[in-house]
Write a protein that holds these residues in place. Sequence first.
Motif, PDB file in Angstrom:
ATOM      1  N   PRO A  19       0.808  -1.229   0.000  1.00 13.71           N
ATOM      2  CA  PRO A  19       0.000   0.000   0.000  1.00 13.71           C
ATOM      3  C   PRO A  19       0.836   1.271   0.000  1.00 13.71           C
ATOM      4  O   PRO A  19       0.393   2.301  -0.497  1.00 13.71           O
ATOM      5  N   ASP A  20       2.066   1.213   0.565  1.00 14.03           N
ATOM      6  CA  ASP A  20       2.925   2.389   0.546  1.00 14.03           C
ATOM      7  C   ASP A  20       3.327   2.745  -0.886  1.00 14.03           C
ATOM      8  O   ASP A  20       3.347   3.917  -1.276  1.00 14.03           O
ATOM      9  N   PHE A  21       3.647   1.730  -1.693  1.00 14.14           N
ATOM     10  CA  PHE A  21       4.000   1.972  -3.086  1.00 14.14           C
ATOM     11  C   PHE A  21       2.785   2.493  -3.858  1.00 14.14           C
ATOM     12  O   PHE A  21       2.916   3.368  -4.724  1.00 14.14           O
ATOM     13  N   LEU A  22       1.601   1.977  -3.524  1.00  9.85           N
ATOM     14  CA  LEU A  22       0.374   2.465  -4.146  1.00  9.85           C
ATOM     15  C   LEU A  22       0.175   3.951  -3.856  1.00  9.85           C
ATOM     16  O   LEU A  22      -0.193   4.727  -4.748  1.00  9.85           O
ATOM     17  N   THR A 151       9.677  12.718   3.399  1.00  8.74           N
ATOM     18  CA  THR A 151       9.565  11.257   3.387  1.00  8.74           C
ATOM     19  C   THR A 151       8.648  10.798   4.510  1.00  8.74           C
ATOM     20  O   THR A 151       8.651  11.365   5.615  1.00  8.74           O
ATOM     21  N   PHE A 152       7.836   9.803   4.209  1.00  9.79           N
ATOM     22  CA  PHE A 152       6.912   9.233   5.177  1.00  9.79           C
ATOM     23  C   PHE A 152       7.070   7.712   5.159  1.00  9.79           C
ATOM     24  O   PHE A 152       7.552   7.135   4.178  1.00  9.79           O
ATOM     25  N   GLU A 153       6.649   7.090   6.229  1.00  9.34           N
ATOM     26  CA  GLU A 153       6.750   5.640   6.319  1.00  9.34           C
ATOM     27  C   GLU A 153       5.398   5.038   6.701  1.00  9.34           C
ATOM     28  O   GLU A 153       5.242   4.435   7.766  1.00  9.34           O
ATOM     29  N   PRO A 154       4.393   5.175   5.820  1.00  9.02           N
ATOM     30  CA  PRO A 154       3.088   4.579   6.119  1.00  9.02           C
ATOM     31  C   PRO A 154       3.093   3.084   5.843  1.00  9.02           C
ATOM     32  O   PRO A 154       3.813   2.598   4.968  1.00  9.02           O
ATOM     33  N   PHE A 155       2.307   2.344   6.569  1.00  6.10           N
ATOM     34  CA  PHE A 155       2.155   0.903   6.380  1.00  6.10           C
ATOM     35  C   PHE A 155       3.498   0.167   6.445  1.00  6.10           C
ATOM     36  O   PHE A 155       3.677  -0.874   5.835  1.00  6.10           O
ATOM     37  N   GLY A 156       4.467   0.752   7.159  1.00  9.63           N
ATOM     38  CA  GLY A 156       5.774   0.114   7.270  1.00  9.63           C
ATOM     39  C   GLY A 156       6.627   0.248   6.026  1.00  9.63           C
ATOM     40  O   GLY A 156       7.689  -0.383   5.934  1.00  9.63           O
TER      41      GLY A 156
END
Length: 319
Positions: A19-22, A151-156
């Motif tokens: 989901p992060d790549f999405l 930069t963010f780190e959502p969903f790991g």
Amino acid sequence: MDLLNAILVKPFADMIAAPDFLLQVLWEGLVAGVLYALIALGFVLIYKSSRIFNFAQGIMVVFAALTLIGFHEHGVPALLAVPLTLVVMFVLAVAIERAVLRPLVNQPDIILFMATIGITLFLIGFGEIIFGGENKTMITEELYIPTGSYTFEPFGGFVSIEQKDLTAVIGAVVLVIVLILFLNRSKMGRAIRALGDDHQAALSVGISLSTIWVLVWFIAGVIALATGIVWGARAGVSFALEVIAYKALPVLMLGGLESVSGAIIGGIAIGILEKLFEIYWGQPLLGGNTETWFAFVFALIVLLFRPQGLFGERIIERV
């Protein structure tokens, strides 16, 4: 069965698995879509007021950006070069109205369309004489456009947002809000809308056709400058940048030639959908490079079922 799996199952499974790549893909599609919408707005405004499809909108983007860079190269501070470029775009709007549009009043639409092609060729030749034909770098730092990234780190995972892209989106939103308020709240904005609804009725109540034409071409010039700055910050500025205007065509087909909201929604939809298709279907199945044609195919499919576009007015003729 394998083909169906590759088309219907695997892409959506990949979206769920990463989901992060999405989110990264959706953001990049949103940025591209906002820029497509800006270009489409220039077409819509001119068409609404004059029924002219402005083929010159793409070269206006290039010309405005090169004018800004040219002023700066000759020692003009960047923040002063912006209003000077707007003055140039206003002079260009007046010149187009006086030399091209006024003599062609009441001519068939195809004549006016051909006139905008002539404007395009003139600006290309005139621009190459003044600015040269080489690629130029947009004065991003001089305009205080940030060039770092968040930069963010959502969903790991990991998502990166370029600051210049975020600035572009915010700037585009502000520009669109100002434009909508102008069209709906100001006297001149209402005159533009009235002229678009009924030319003869608008003229009969004293609305000046020449004044409105100059105004909408100048607004299109302002939009062209904003688009040129943003696109130039991403890819440099050259006359090849003119081709980005072609991406506005499927946006217009999707949103309708007379709808401001259609241009905005259509641009964002095209930007996001073409990016999703490229990443999840185009690269695995077709080897990539689908962004060059996906928007046109998608718009064609929409037109097969709704010829006036999603937001265009349905025209019914009784015989």
